[in-house]
Design an enzyme around this catalytic site. Structure first.
Site: not given
Length: 528
Positions: A92, A179, A181, A233, A235-237
């Site tokens: 692009c 795009h 991706e 937190s 969560g996963v992260d």
């Protein structure tokens, strides 16, 4: 590993360098290439070549951009990239800027082209090897090539006669108007792999397993023997960061703090405490700060203000609580992902537009910590699915690794409008019922993220024989691979009716349930 730091490969690794001009999907280019086992490194689009060019670079990709070549000060690449003898791929804006610099003409399109567009391959080229002669691409642009540069050849066109793929042999360049991706582009992954593995002949040397050793070495070098504090937190992260820190440093050096904001999911605080102890945590602090957070959020309805309040208060509570436990300098660890940085406008190129702020990216106090070099963000170069792979590699159980993403601000950005204890309790119950029904139906693991949202409106309904106004709950469920694009999960109508009945029957304050059918783009996954 601090925010904005470039992910660098182990010595001797082939890589594709992506020049980031601020596109919200730049990181997806790197992700798709890394999915093929080839290392991709994202650098600022305007960075001089001496900052990143070495013998490991096998090819260069110029990303898209919210900018136009017709802007007063468009971002331009170092022109020396065109004389290095390396294969180049422009996507692009990357196509437009290259065509312009090579003597072509770029015009503003009469109408912005956004969405699917049929493409037909008209000339054979290595970039389209194994690609169907006709496929659907995904367009998102306001400019188009009006006149090709000297010596350029069209490889493919759209059904409207717009140049879709072009090559400029003189500088080993191939340009795409679409795009590849994004998942909406058919053949996109094949085209990117054709470039990286075919045209560039880069070796498939990338894996999370190979990266783990390098990551741990970098963390030890950055932290030394300083105490490290991680805010959990739930969560996963943050769970993966906790496991990583506990396997990288002596457990006495790692301090884990879980702040119960009152914005957590049902029974989450109890579950998190048990999970952290199983990870081998010795310095574990479970802080009840519900009253402080709800008081600070009283009367606040603006989503950005809520995020900033929650982010700042997280740090304030942490600083107060840690003062009695740690002395001297300590490092703050966070589970920031690269997608968080991109959505907050912190891409490598410095030109990304902000979609929303993240509490662990945009908070003024977090910025101050980052500027002082007191933040560890070991996941900042990874995508969600890579984080899950890292968690499995570290030995985390699947019930943690496979858990759906949960925003750092918690229910604060899922309770739309003012956040109160009563509204959080209503949403907690609705969300728990939704997740329970997903698990019962065997659908939980087929969905990237599912949750309930409490809307700031009431809807008329019937309770018994009486007219009543009840709260409205929206359900959200999407499929994705990395969280940056997402499709709506197609439930059977009977399942949605079952969930709706379970919520309205089980929660007297809720009178109506709706299902969110918006994909990403144009919507984001979270509502705020």
């Amino acid at each position: 590993m601090t925010t904005g730091s470039a992910l660098t490969p182990p010595s001797g690794t082939d890589r594709i360098v992506i020049l980031d001009f601020g596109s919200q999907t730049t990181h997806l280019i790197g992700r798709r290439i890394r999915e093929q086992g080839i290392f991709a490194q994202i650098v600022a689009g305007t960075a001089p070549v001496e900052e990143w060019l070495d013998e490991g670079v096998r090819g260069i990709i110029l990303s898209g951009s919210p900018s136009s070549i017709h802007d007063d000060d468009p971002p331009l690449p170092d022109r020396r990239i065109y004389s290095q003898g390396l294969p180049l791929l422009g996507i692009c804006y990357g196509l437009h800027v290259t065509a312009h610099l090579q003597g072509g003409e770029i015009s503003r399109a009469e109408t912005r082209e956004y969405g699917p567009a049929p493409v037909e391959v008209v000339t054979n080229h290595e970039i389209t090897s194994g690609v169907s002669r006709r496929f659907t691409s995904w367009m998102s642009h306001g400019d188009a090539i009006r006149r090709l540069p000297p010596g350029a050849r069209e490889i493919a066109t759209t059904s409207h006669g717009v140049t879709a793929i072009v090559t400029i042999p003189e500088c080993s360049f191939v340009g795409l108007q679409f795009h590849p991706e994004v998942t909406h582009s058919e053949q996109g992954i094949q085209i990117l792999d054709n470039f990286a593995a075919g045209v560039c002949q880069a070796r498939r040397q990338w894996s999370v397993e190979n990266y783990l050793g390098q990551l741990q070495e970098e963390l030890r070098g950055q932290a030394g023997d300083k105490p490290i504090l991680l805010l959990i937190s739930g969560g996963v992260d943050s769970s993966v960061v906790a496991a990583l820190l506990l396997q990288t440093f002596p457990p006495e050096q790692v301090h884990l703090m879980y702040i119960d904001t009152g914005l957590m999911r049902k029974d989450e605080s109890v579950e998190i405490g048990a999970a952290l102890r199983k990870l081998g945590a010795r310095n574990l602090y479970l802080i009840d700060a519900e009253e402080r957070f709800l008081s600070a959020l009283a009367g606040v309805t603006d989503p950005e203000k809520k995020r900033h309040i929650i982010g700042d208060l997280f740090i304030s509570v942490q600083e107060e609580e840690i003062a009695s436990r740690l002395s001297g300098d300590y490092l703050l660890a966070q589970g920031t992902l690269y997608t968080d940085l991109i959505e907050s406008g912190h891409g490598s190129g410095g030109k990304a537009k902000s979609i929303k702020s993240h509490h662990n990216v945009a908070s003024p106090l977090v910025k101050k910590k980052r500027e002082a070099g007191l933040i560890l963000e070991p996941l900042a170069a990874l995508y969600k699915d890579e984080v899950r792979d890292l968690g499995r590699l570290l030995g985390l159980p699947e019930e943690i690794v496979g858990r759906h993403p949960f925003p750092g601000p918690g229910l604060g950005v899922r309770v739309l409008g003012e956040v109160t204890r009563e509204r959080c309790d209503i949403l907690r119950e609705a969300d728990a019922i939704f997740i329970r029904e997903l698990r019962t139906a065997g659908l939980y693991d087929a969905i990237w993220q599912a949750f309930a949202v409490l809307l700031p409106i009431q809807s008329v309904g019937v309770a018994g024989d009486s007219r009543a106004y009840g709260n409205v709950v929206a359900l959200r469920a999407v499929t994705s691979t990395d969280g940056m694009t997402a499709d709506v999960y197609g439930f059977e109508p009977a399942f949605l009716r079952t969930v709706s009945a379970a919520i309205t029957n089980g929660i007297p304050q809720v009178g109506r349930v709706v299902y969110d059918c918006s994909g990403k783009p144009p919507a984001t996954i979270e509502w705020e």
